[in-house]
Scaffold this motif. Structure first.
Motif, PDB file in Angstrom:
ATOM      1  N   ALA A  18      78.851 -12.058  10.326  1.00  0.00           N
ATOM      2  CA  ALA A  18      78.962 -10.714  10.881  1.00  0.00           C
ATOM      3  C   ALA A  18      79.896  -9.838  10.048  1.00  0.00           C
ATOM      4  N   HIS A  19      80.850 -10.445   9.368  1.00  0.00           N
ATOM      5  CA  HIS A  19      81.825  -9.682   8.589  1.00  0.00           C
ATOM      6  C   HIS A  19      81.251  -9.161   7.272  1.00  0.00           C
ATOM      7  N   THR A  20      80.076  -9.659   6.858  1.00  0.00           N
ATOM      8  CA  THR A  20      79.476  -9.178   5.609  1.00  0.00           C
ATOM      9  C   THR A  20      78.065  -8.627   5.792  1.00  0.00           C
ATOM     10  N   LEU A  21      77.430  -8.891   6.924  1.00  0.00           N
ATOM     11  CA  LEU A  21      76.024  -8.539   7.113  1.00  0.00           C
ATOM     12  C   LEU A  21      75.791  -7.028   7.029  1.00  0.00           C
ATOM     13  N   GLN A  22      76.805  -6.257   7.357  1.00  0.00           N
ATOM     14  CA  GLN A  22      76.652  -4.802   7.295  1.00  0.00           C
ATOM     15  C   GLN A  22      76.325  -4.319   5.880  1.00  0.00           C
ATOM     16  N   ASP A  51      75.328  -9.054  18.625  1.00  0.00           N
ATOM     17  CA  ASP A  51      75.729  -7.731  19.106  1.00  0.00           C
ATOM     18  C   ASP A  51      75.632  -6.693  17.990  1.00  0.00           C
ATOM     19  N   LEU A  52      76.026  -7.095  16.789  1.00  0.00           N
ATOM     20  CA  LEU A  52      75.972  -6.191  15.642  1.00  0.00           C
ATOM     21  C   LEU A  52      74.535  -5.763  15.361  1.00  0.00           C
ATOM     22  N   VAL A  53      73.637  -6.734  15.357  1.00  0.00           N
ATOM     23  CA  VAL A  53      72.233  -6.450  15.057  1.00  0.00           C
ATOM     24  C   VAL A  53      71.612  -5.577  16.142  1.00  0.00           C
ATOM     25  N   GLN A  54      71.938  -5.833  17.393  1.00  0.00           N
ATOM     26  CA  GLN A  54      71.391  -5.026  18.479  1.00  0.00           C
ATOM     27  C   GLN A  54      71.795  -3.560  18.345  1.00  0.00           C
ATOM     28  N   ALA A  55      73.004  -3.318  17.891  1.00  0.00           N
ATOM     29  CA  ALA A  55      73.439  -1.940  17.676  1.00  0.00           C
ATOM     30  C   ALA A  55      72.637  -1.293  16.553  1.00  0.00           C
ATOM     31  N   TRP A  56      72.351  -2.039  15.507  1.00  0.00           N
ATOM     32  CA  TRP A  56      71.559  -1.496  14.400  1.00  0.00           C
ATOM     33  C   TRP A  56      70.117  -1.244  14.835  1.00  0.00           C
ATOM     34  N   GLN A  57      69.570  -2.134  15.642  1.00  0.00           N
ATOM     35  CA  GLN A  57      68.198  -1.965  16.111  1.00  0.00           C
ATOM     36  C   GLN A  57      68.025  -0.639  16.856  1.00  0.00           C
ATOM     37  N   ALA A  58      69.078  -0.207  17.540  1.00  0.00           N
ATOM     38  CA  ALA A  58      69.002   1.024  18.325  1.00  0.00           C
ATOM     39  C   ALA A  58      69.033   2.279  17.468  1.00  0.00           C
ATOM     40  N   ILE A  64      63.809  -3.807  12.867  1.00  0.00           N
ATOM     41  CA  ILE A  64      64.695  -4.964  12.666  1.00  0.00           C
ATOM     42  C   ILE A  64      64.329  -5.996  13.722  1.00  0.00           C
ATOM     43  N   ARG A  65      63.980  -7.185  13.273  1.00  0.00           N
ATOM     44  CA  ARG A  65      63.648  -8.275  14.195  1.00  0.00           C
ATOM     45  C   ARG A  65      64.658  -9.401  14.014  1.00  0.00           C
ATOM     46  N   TYR A  66      65.228  -9.848  15.127  1.00  0.00           N
ATOM     47  CA  TYR A  66      66.314 -10.835  15.108  1.00  0.00           C
ATOM     48  C   TYR A  66      65.876 -12.084  15.863  1.00  0.00           C
ATOM     49  N   THR A  67      66.080 -13.241  15.235  1.00  0.00           N
ATOM     50  CA  THR A  67      65.788 -14.525  15.878  1.00  0.00           C
ATOM     51  C   THR A  67      66.984 -15.447  15.717  1.00  0.00           C
ATOM     52  N   TRP A  68      67.452 -15.997  16.832  1.00  0.00           N
ATOM     53  CA  TRP A  68      68.533 -16.995  16.796  1.00  0.00           C
ATOM     54  C   TRP A  68      67.903 -18.377  16.910  1.00  0.00           C
ATOM     55  N   GLN A  69      68.362 -19.314  16.090  1.00  0.00           N
ATOM     56  CA  GLN A  69      67.903 -20.698  16.184  1.00  0.00           C
ATOM     57  C   GLN A  69      69.118 -21.613  16.126  1.00  0.00           C
ATOM     58  N   ALA A  70      68.992 -22.786  16.716  1.00  0.00           N
ATOM     59  CA  ALA A  70      70.058 -23.773  16.592  1.00  0.00           C
ATOM     60  C   ALA A  70      70.262 -24.103  15.120  1.00  0.00           C
ATOM     61  N   ASN A  71      71.501 -24.369  14.747  1.00  0.00           N
ATOM     62  CA  ASN A  71      71.837 -24.581  13.341  1.00  0.00           C
ATOM     63  C   ASN A  71      71.023 -25.719  12.739  1.00  0.00           C
TER      64      ASN A  71
END
Length: 313
Positions: A18-22, A51-58, A64-71
């Protein structure tokens, strides 16, 4: 090709970045070519990436499509992103880097220059990376435009250093990363397999990506000097070199000798950790066996050096 919604899918596998994705997001916002989507595959992050991505999606002007997966490691995140991609071409960018503002426009322009009747022969458009100060990373290509396989560029023309571009999504789906192999798997194993299938790359001396060196990013993990932890992936790369790339031996014999030494080195690491080598990967060519036999003492010496270094940490 029918069915694609965009010309490009920009794919970013990420893990606690999150600290570099921007940096990626801001560079996508500045793209002069806007026919793309951004697919983010979150490989189990526990920070505030979602949370960061959701703000960008708005607020973003592009999907922007976001998918979370187990590591599960970068290779699985990459495969997941390729399956989800709705773009004809896939641009995979790390979660700490940025695209040149004209990168997608330049890639699209290069594609337009290739005859439609010949496009089925190509898998990639590959350019250069630059550091934030503008210095080119690694070597430039011998000519401004070259249509050859990635193996020819590596072994025949000896081009080194980080490179970057886009790849056809439909071809990537035919050559997924092996998810049955635990841990780090070198990306070059997939690029080599595609090259051996005969697909060409158009190489151009244009900067597409601004490279930021962050040792904790997903793609850098496999580059760490932890020989034991990454032994399986590094052994696979050595095996691929000596067994599957022999037609290129005459261009860089020293590189093949080094790979043969690493074959033994990482075989011994696997044995020490009681890890089995993947099935179906034996040395079948006489040339490969001779290379490994010749360099066996060197491989043993490198293994011993690794063990001494590990014991002194």
């Amino acid at each position: 090709m029918a069915g694609w919604r965009h010309l490009f899918t920009v794919l970013t596998p990420t893990y606690n970045r999150a600290h570099t994705l921007q940096r990626v997001y801001l560079s996508l916002r500045e793209q002069s070519f806007q026919d793309f989507e951004w697919v983010i595959i979150d490989d189990g992050s526990t920070d505030h990436t979602r949370d960061l991505v959701q703000a960008w999606q708005a607020e973003a002007s592009f999907p922007i499509r976001y998918t979370w997966q187990a590591n599960q490691h970068k290779k699985t995140a990459f495969n997941n992103g390729v399956r989800q991609a709705r773009g004809e071409w896939l641009v995979a960018i790390d979660s700490d880097d940025e695209l040149d503002p004209n990168a997608l426009y330049q890639m699209a322009s290069v594609w337009d220059q290739i005859s439609p009747a010949q496009r089925h022969r190509y898998v990639a458009i590959t350019g250069l990376c630059a550091r934030p100060d503008g210095r080119i990373v690694g070597d430039m290509y011998p000519r401004d435009v070259m249509d050859i396989t990635s193996l020819d560029m590596t072994f025949r023309h000896h081009v080194r250093g980080e490179k970057f571009g886009c790849l056809r999504t439909d071809v990537l789906r035919q050559f997924p990363f092996p998810e049955d192999i635990p841990g780090f798997v070198p990306e070059s194993l997939v690029w080599r397999a595609i090259a051996r299938a005969g697909y060409l790359t158009r190489f151009v001396n244009q900067v597409f990506r601004v490279y930021h060196d962050s040792p904790d990013s997903l793609s850098r993990q496999g580059q760490a000097a932890d020989s034991s932890r990454h032994a399986l992936g590094l052994w696979l790369l050595a095996y691929d070199t000596v067994e599957c790339c022999l037609p290129w031996l005459r261009y860089q014999p020293v590189a093949f000798l080094k790979a043969a030494a690493r074959y033994t080195r990482f075989s011994l690491h696997l044995r020490q950790r009681h890890l089995a080598r993947p099935g179906g990967r034996q040395l079948t060519h006489l040339g490969a066996r001779c290379l490994v036999l010749c360099m066996w003492p060197v491989g043993l010496g490198l293994f011993v050096r690794d063990c001494v270094a590990d014991n002194t940490k």
